[in-house]
Motif scaffolding. Sequence first.
Motif, PDB file in Angstrom:
ATOM      1  N   UNK A 258       0.643 -13.628   6.124  1.00 30.52           N
ATOM      2  CA  UNK A 258       1.206 -13.569   7.472  1.00 30.52           C
ATOM      3  C   UNK A 258       2.694 -13.269   7.462  1.00 30.52           C
ATOM      4  N   UNK A 259       3.232 -12.874   6.313  1.00 25.99           N
ATOM      5  CA  UNK A 259       4.652 -12.546   6.199  1.00 25.99           C
ATOM      6  C   UNK A 259       4.884 -11.117   6.689  1.00 25.99           C
ATOM      7  N   UNK A 260       5.541 -10.963   7.844  1.00 28.77           N
ATOM      8  CA  UNK A 260       5.741  -9.649   8.446  1.00 28.77           C
ATOM      9  C   UNK A 260       6.545  -8.723   7.546  1.00 28.77           C
ATOM     10  N   UNK A 261       7.581  -9.261   6.917  1.00 25.06           N
ATOM     11  CA  UNK A 261       8.448  -8.409   6.110  1.00 25.06           C
ATOM     12  C   UNK A 261       7.702  -7.813   4.936  1.00 25.06           C
ATOM     13  N   UNK A 262       6.991  -8.662   4.185  1.00 27.83           N
ATOM     14  CA  UNK A 262       6.336  -8.198   2.969  1.00 27.83           C
ATOM     15  C   UNK A 262       5.061  -7.405   3.251  1.00 27.83           C
ATOM     16  N   UNK A 263       4.401  -7.721   4.358  1.00 29.72           N
ATOM     17  CA  UNK A 263       3.133  -7.067   4.641  1.00 29.72           C
ATOM     18  C   UNK A 263       3.279  -5.806   5.496  1.00 29.72           C
ATOM     19  N   UNK A 264       4.348  -5.723   6.285  1.00 24.12           N
ATOM     20  CA  UNK A 264       4.485  -4.585   7.204  1.00 24.12           C
ATOM     21  C   UNK A 264       5.810  -3.855   7.027  1.00 24.12           C
ATOM     22  N   UNK A 265       6.932  -4.572   7.209  1.00 19.66           N
ATOM     23  CA  UNK A 265       8.225  -3.895   7.268  1.00 19.66           C
ATOM     24  C   UNK A 265       8.590  -3.196   5.971  1.00 19.66           C
ATOM     25  N   UNK A 266       8.521  -3.915   4.842  1.00 17.57           N
ATOM     26  CA  UNK A 266       8.907  -3.299   3.568  1.00 17.57           C
ATOM     27  C   UNK A 266       7.962  -2.153   3.167  1.00 17.57           C
ATOM     28  N   UNK A 267       6.626  -2.318   3.293  1.00 13.03           N
ATOM     29  CA  UNK A 267       5.753  -1.180   2.973  1.00 13.03           C
ATOM     30  C   UNK A 267       6.034   0.052   3.836  1.00 13.03           C
ATOM     31  N   UNK A 268       6.350  -0.167   5.125  1.00 18.55           N
ATOM     32  CA  UNK A 268       6.620   0.968   6.008  1.00 18.55           C
ATOM     33  C   UNK A 268       7.932   1.646   5.633  1.00 18.55           C
ATOM     34  N   UNK A 269       8.999   0.834   5.471  1.00 13.59           N
ATOM     35  CA  UNK A 269      10.332   1.398   5.223  1.00 13.59           C
ATOM     36  C   UNK A 269      10.455   1.959   3.814  1.00 13.59           C
ATOM     37  N   UNK A 270       9.869   1.252   2.830  1.00 14.94           N
ATOM     38  CA  UNK A 270      10.033   1.663   1.441  1.00 14.94           C
ATOM     39  C   UNK A 270       8.888   2.528   0.916  1.00 14.94           C
ATOM     40  N   UNK A 271       7.781   2.594   1.658  1.00 13.31           N
ATOM     41  CA  UNK A 271       6.635   3.357   1.182  1.00 13.31           C
ATOM     42  C   UNK A 271       6.238   4.504   2.094  1.00 13.31           C
ATOM     43  N   UNK A 272       5.860   4.167   3.316  1.00 11.20           N
ATOM     44  CA  UNK A 272       5.314   5.175   4.230  1.00 11.20           C
ATOM     45  C   UNK A 272       6.391   6.166   4.676  1.00 11.20           C
ATOM     46  N   UNK A 273       7.548   5.652   5.108  1.00 12.74           N
ATOM     47  CA  UNK A 273       8.599   6.552   5.593  1.00 12.74           C
ATOM     48  C   UNK A 273       9.116   7.498   4.498  1.00 12.74           C
ATOM     49  N   UNK A 274       9.393   7.007   3.259  1.00 20.62           N
ATOM     50  CA  UNK A 274       9.793   7.954   2.198  1.00 20.62           C
ATOM     51  C   UNK A 274       8.717   8.998   1.900  1.00 20.62           C
ATOM     52  N   UNK A 275       7.438   8.581   1.959  1.00 21.24           N
ATOM     53  CA  UNK A 275       6.355   9.542   1.721  1.00 21.24           C
ATOM     54  C   UNK A 275       6.350  10.630   2.791  1.00 21.24           C
ATOM     55  N   UNK A 276       6.488  10.217   4.052  1.00 21.50           N
ATOM     56  CA  UNK A 276       6.508  11.196   5.138  1.00 21.50           C
ATOM     57  C   UNK A 276       7.734  12.102   5.029  1.00 21.50           C
TER      58      UNK A 276
END
Length: 640
Positions: free
Chosen positions: A548-566
């Motif tokens: 249920x940790x928003x940072x580790x489950x959503x924010x960091x994957x989006x900012x450090x994973x999905x956005x760089x990939x896009x």
Amino acid sequence: MLAFLVFFPMISAVISYIIGKKSKTARDYFTWVVTAVILATSISIKENDVYTLSGFCSLGITFYGQGLHKVLAIMTAFVWFITTVLSKEYFQKDKNRNRYYFFMLMTLGATMGVFLSGDLYTTFIFFEMMSFTSYVLIMHRGTGEALHAAATYLAVAVIGGLVTLMGIFMLYHMTGTLSLSELKQAVLLFENKNQIYIVGMLILFGFGAKAGMFLLHTWLVEVYPAAPAPATALLSCVLSKTGVYGILILGGIIFLHDAKWGMIMVYFGVMTMLLGGILAVFSIDLKRTLACSSLSQIGFILVGIGMQGVLGEHNALAVDGTILHLTNHTIVKLILFMSTGIIYFHTRNLNLNHIRGFGKQKPLLMAIFAMGALGVMGVPFWNGYISKTLIHESIVEEIALLAEAGKSVTQMRIIEYLFLFAGGLTVAYMTKLFVAVFIEKPVEQYQSEKEYMNIVSKILFSFCAVIPVVFGIFPKQTQEMIAQLGRGFVYGHAPAHEIHYFSWVNLKGAVISLTVGAVVYLFFIRKVLTEKDSKGQTVYLNRWPEVWNLEHQIYRPVILGILPFLGALVARILASVTDGIIALSQVYIFNSKTVKITPKENVYFTVYQQGGKQIFKDNLSKSLLFLGAGFAFAMIYILL
């Protein structure tokens, strides 16, 4: 005098660093004197004091000294003086103290710049300065936890600051002013209200992040436990309030008496206070619990700000409750976090299972902590009761107005119940902390600890501990004076009738919250979140799911994973299109017969490692870097 409050600490930071190279003791006493001078100066601010530095970065900077500006300046100076004096003992075993004091004084000046700002441009300049200087306070110890938390804090500050700056520029474009004294009228004259709401949400992003508002709160529960206790006290008591200050500008000036904006703030406030309360109930770390408590109390303040808009011109109770809870929370959290610093100094641990019973034979520390706990719990005759009651009664007032108008009261009634329930959660988790640290059977190695505070600490702590109960017993002589000073900032007025704080009508809400808190503590915390070990001692359990940790489950994957990939995908597509155009030109314009398109490899898009050495060739990354540097130099030239 206003410029002195902002720039004198910054100049003193350099002087203290130089002094610290020669004598650590002289530097410590020098910082005491600096913060004492700032406190005395803030108290002597006059109502009509104004300072303007025209032409600075084109728009200039402006400081005001009246009303809420003065209240917040005194509050800041007081907290800084107390934490600076107590830092001498706390940091005596730490390295890099010279660096800490340097950035601590820089942060003081920047924070004063925020609270004294007379326009949003000035607010933003010092708000961002404060974010960068306070970063060093968080990562002071250099541990992995501290560096990780500081990086999160900085990322939130930078992203939030950029979004807020976008909103401020748009607001200036639409209204032609950023002055707090002119914005009210300028916004009223602007026809397209939907654009103002968009601008408001952009500005809210950065200020809400600093305040720890729901969805933007993740940094807070990581940073507070990782930072040293004096820095945590500054973050909770003062720096988070800079975000609240910005939200007050939005709710009390830009969206004055706007019911739609008010309800948005109420929703955010309810979610923030509930989330913070629930996280605190589950936490088994002393400082983390207090961090979650700060999150929850910010939620109470946001509800107060929201009710100012919902009630419109009838918002006197909401205005006073908001201002007073802002200041009351500062006092009680100063007491609680600095008490936590004493506990950590002697135990080097804050897990409740390790520090259990540390304060059992320490009556002075027990009494001091209890004053802060009772204040934040909103127990009658302590300061938190007064401010929480005013905010609660503003909700009750709106229910009565809706009923008189024949409208549904269901939504506001649910908000009232959730408000009282969140107050009950505060009672439950603070009771848990007090019982764990001061009532439970002590861990053996702490039983002989007697000298845990020096004489200076005892005097300052005792003085601070008296404030919540004095403010709670004599609200008319103390808190009403503070509220009167601050009302004008949000165009507030005095309540239409005298408030009887200790009548049953007002006491009822506190009694309900105390009852809820007792039930949660006895039947959930003691039954579900604790168990007995083989020796019959209480063990506190961490049952909060990590998923249920928003940072580790959503924010960091989006900012450090999905956005760089896009970003890389878009870059590859653009590079391929460019190569394709060049190839077609070679074939059809220059009649080349040996055209071959070779897809770009990863090294074209980024810095990479080769043989243990970092390679930085002429690639897209380098080109973008120089492009950004060019824009930066152009901006500096335009501004200066």
